[in-house]
Design a protein around this motif. Sequence first.
Motif, PDB file in Angstrom:
ATOM      1  N   HIS A   1       8.426   7.111  -8.350  1.00 36.82           N
ATOM      2  CA  HIS A   1       7.508   6.533  -8.628  1.00 36.82           C
ATOM      3  C   HIS A   1       7.586   6.199 -10.030  1.00 36.82           C
ATOM      4  CE1 HIS A   1       4.215   8.336  -5.904  1.00 36.82           C
ATOM      5  NE2 HIS A   1       4.492   8.719  -5.964  1.00 36.82           N
ATOM      6  N   VAL A   2       9.146   6.576 -10.526  1.00 38.37           N
ATOM      7  CA  VAL A   2       9.543   6.561 -11.698  1.00 38.37           C
ATOM      8  C   VAL A   2       9.751   5.150 -11.644  1.00 38.37           C
ATOM      9  CG1 VAL A   2      11.475   6.924 -13.779  1.00 38.37           C
ATOM     10  CG2 VAL A   2      10.579   8.759 -11.791  1.00 38.37           C
ATOM     11  N   ASP A   3      10.360   4.352 -11.080  1.00 37.12           N
ATOM     12  CA  ASP A   3      10.934   3.052 -10.722  1.00 37.12           C
ATOM     13  C   ASP A   3      10.031   2.080 -11.264  1.00 37.12           C
ATOM     14  OD1 ASP A   3      13.583   3.525  -9.842  1.00 37.12           O
ATOM     15  OD2 ASP A   3      12.979   3.275  -7.934  1.00 37.12           O
ATOM     16  N   ASP A   4      10.743   0.627 -11.481  1.00 35.72           N
ATOM     17  CA  ASP A   4       8.932   0.183 -12.256  1.00 35.72           C
ATOM     18  C   ASP A   4       8.582  -1.450 -11.064  1.00 35.72           C
ATOM     19  OD1 ASP A   4       8.980   0.539 -15.012  1.00 35.72           O
ATOM     20  OD2 ASP A   4      10.711  -0.125 -15.424  1.00 35.72           O
ATOM     21  N   ASP A   5      10.056  -1.169 -10.419  1.00 36.45           N
ATOM     22  CA  ASP A   5       9.832  -2.506  -9.405  1.00 36.45           C
ATOM     23  C   ASP A   5       8.904  -2.262  -8.023  1.00 36.45           C
ATOM     24  OD1 ASP A   5      12.105  -4.293 -10.577  1.00 36.45           O
ATOM     25  OD2 ASP A   5      13.338  -3.290  -9.802  1.00 36.45           O
ATOM     26  N   VAL A   6       7.819  -2.656  -8.224  1.00 34.77           N
ATOM     27  CA  VAL A   6       7.108  -2.385  -6.820  1.00 34.77           C
ATOM     28  C   VAL A   6       8.063  -2.593  -5.189  1.00 34.77           C
ATOM     29  CG1 VAL A   6       5.346  -2.179  -5.049  1.00 34.77           C
ATOM     30  CG2 VAL A   6       4.993  -2.241  -8.106  1.00 34.77           C
ATOM     31  N   LEU A   7       7.782  -1.584  -4.618  1.00 33.08           N
ATOM     32  CA  LEU A   7       8.558  -2.287  -3.042  1.00 33.08           C
ATOM     33  C   LEU A   7       7.548  -2.661  -2.581  1.00 33.08           C
ATOM     34  CD1 LEU A   7      11.341   0.627  -2.803  1.00 33.08           C
ATOM     35  CD2 LEU A   7      11.618  -2.268  -3.353  1.00 33.08           C
ATOM     36  N   LEU A   8       7.866  -3.754  -1.130  1.00 33.16           N
ATOM     37  CA  LEU A   8       6.317  -3.791  -0.809  1.00 33.16           C
ATOM     38  C   LEU A   8       6.208  -3.101   0.830  1.00 33.16           C
ATOM     39  CD1 LEU A   8       7.011  -8.162  -0.645  1.00 33.16           C
ATOM     40  CD2 LEU A   8       4.943  -6.465  -1.954  1.00 33.16           C
ATOM     41  N   CYS A   9       5.705  -2.661   1.384  1.00 34.23           N
ATOM     42  CA  CYS A   9       5.257  -2.243   2.633  1.00 34.23           C
ATOM     43  C   CYS A   9       6.059  -2.932   3.297  1.00 34.23           C
ATOM     44  CB  CYS A   9       4.324  -1.522   2.843  1.00 34.23           C
ATOM     45  SG  CYS A   9       4.166  -0.693   4.239  1.00 34.23           S
ATOM     46  N   ILE A  10       6.879  -1.443   4.029  1.00 35.96           N
ATOM     47  CA  ILE A  10       7.391  -2.606   5.507  1.00 35.96           C
ATOM     48  C   ILE A  10       6.600  -2.718   6.445  1.00 35.96           C
ATOM     49  CG2 ILE A  10       9.914  -1.676   5.336  1.00 35.96           C
ATOM     50  CD1 ILE A  10       9.608   0.846   6.885  1.00 35.96           C
ATOM     51  N   GLU A  11       5.365  -1.947   6.775  1.00 33.93           N
ATOM     52  CA  GLU A  11       4.746  -2.417   8.056  1.00 33.93           C
ATOM     53  C   GLU A  11       3.932  -3.484   7.621  1.00 33.93           C
ATOM     54  OE1 GLU A  11       4.308  -1.010  10.642  1.00 33.93           O
ATOM     55  OE2 GLU A  11       6.273   0.545   9.735  1.00 33.93           O
ATOM     56  N   CYS A  12       2.783  -3.745   6.549  1.00 33.57           N
ATOM     57  CA  CYS A  12       2.199  -4.946   5.794  1.00 33.57           C
ATOM     58  C   CYS A  12       2.574  -6.486   5.259  1.00 33.57           C
ATOM     59  CB  CYS A  12       1.240  -4.717   5.852  1.00 33.57           C
ATOM     60  SG  CYS A  12       0.869  -3.811   4.472  1.00 33.57           S
ATOM     61  N   ARG A  13       4.028  -5.921   5.323  1.00 38.22           N
ATOM     62  CA  ARG A  13       5.105  -7.120   3.805  1.00 38.22           C
ATOM     63  C   ARG A  13       4.027  -7.279   2.792  1.00 38.22           C
ATOM     64  NH1 ARG A  13       6.940 -10.434   8.621  1.00 38.22           N
ATOM     65  NH2 ARG A  13       8.438  -8.783   9.457  1.00 38.22           N
ATOM     66  N   GLY A  14       3.474  -5.862   2.007  1.00 41.20           N
ATOM     67  CA  GLY A  14       2.156  -6.057   0.852  1.00 41.20           C
ATOM     68  C   GLY A  14       1.216  -7.015   0.899  1.00 41.20           C
ATOM     69  N   ASP A  15       0.833  -7.276   2.398  1.00 42.47           N
ATOM     70  CA  ASP A  15      -0.306  -7.424   2.629  1.00 42.47           C
ATOM     71  C   ASP A  15      -2.159  -6.679   2.513  1.00 42.47           C
ATOM     72  OD1 ASP A  15       0.473 -10.556   2.963  1.00 42.47           O
ATOM     73  OD2 ASP A  15       0.565 -10.112   4.674  1.00 42.47           O
ATOM     74  N   GLY A  16      -1.337  -4.904   2.907  1.00 43.23           N
ATOM     75  CA  GLY A  16      -2.681  -4.152   2.679  1.00 43.23           C
ATOM     76  C   GLY A  16      -2.723  -4.290   4.551  1.00 43.23           C
ATOM     77  N   VAL A  17      -2.613  -4.794   5.147  1.00 43.47           N
ATOM     78  CA  VAL A  17      -3.572  -5.048   6.348  1.00 43.47           C
ATOM     79  C   VAL A  17      -2.767  -5.501   7.461  1.00 43.47           C
ATOM     80  CG1 VAL A  17      -5.718  -5.827   5.871  1.00 43.47           C
ATOM     81  CG2 VAL A  17      -4.202  -7.895   5.999  1.00 43.47           C
ATOM     82  N   GLN A  18      -3.070  -5.281   8.591  1.00 45.40           N
ATOM     83  CA  GLN A  18      -2.272  -5.132   9.851  1.00 45.40           C
ATOM     84  C   GLN A  18      -3.190  -6.265  10.826  1.00 45.40           C
ATOM     85  OE1 GLN A  18      -1.078  -0.737  10.586  1.00 45.40           O
ATOM     86  NE2 GLN A  18       1.415  -1.282   9.901  1.00 45.40           N
ATOM     87  N   VAL A  19      -2.143  -7.341  11.047  1.00 41.93           N
ATOM     88  CA  VAL A  19      -3.175  -7.787  12.453  1.00 41.93           C
ATOM     89  C   VAL A  19      -2.365  -7.935  13.467  1.00 41.93           C
ATOM     90  CG1 VAL A  19      -3.886 -10.265  13.188  1.00 41.93           C
ATOM     91  CG2 VAL A  19      -3.494 -10.189  10.799  1.00 41.93           C
TER      92      VAL A  19
END
Length: 49
Positions: free
Chosen positions: A17-35
């Motif tokens: 929570h300290v880092d300024d860079d946002v890492l994308l979720c490895i499951e959805c690659r930042g989309d927030g949804v899984q197909v």
Amino acid sequence: MICERCDGSGADPMQSHVDDDVLLCIECRGDGVQVWVEAELVHELRLSA
């Protein structure tokens, strides 16, 4: 279907929570949804492309 790992936020919940860079979720690659697509359908789509 909403990504279970990030609850649809698209950000990796395991990052600091300290880092300024946002890492994308490895499951959805930042989309927030899984197909969920069956492997056979994916194979058919690749052959038809």
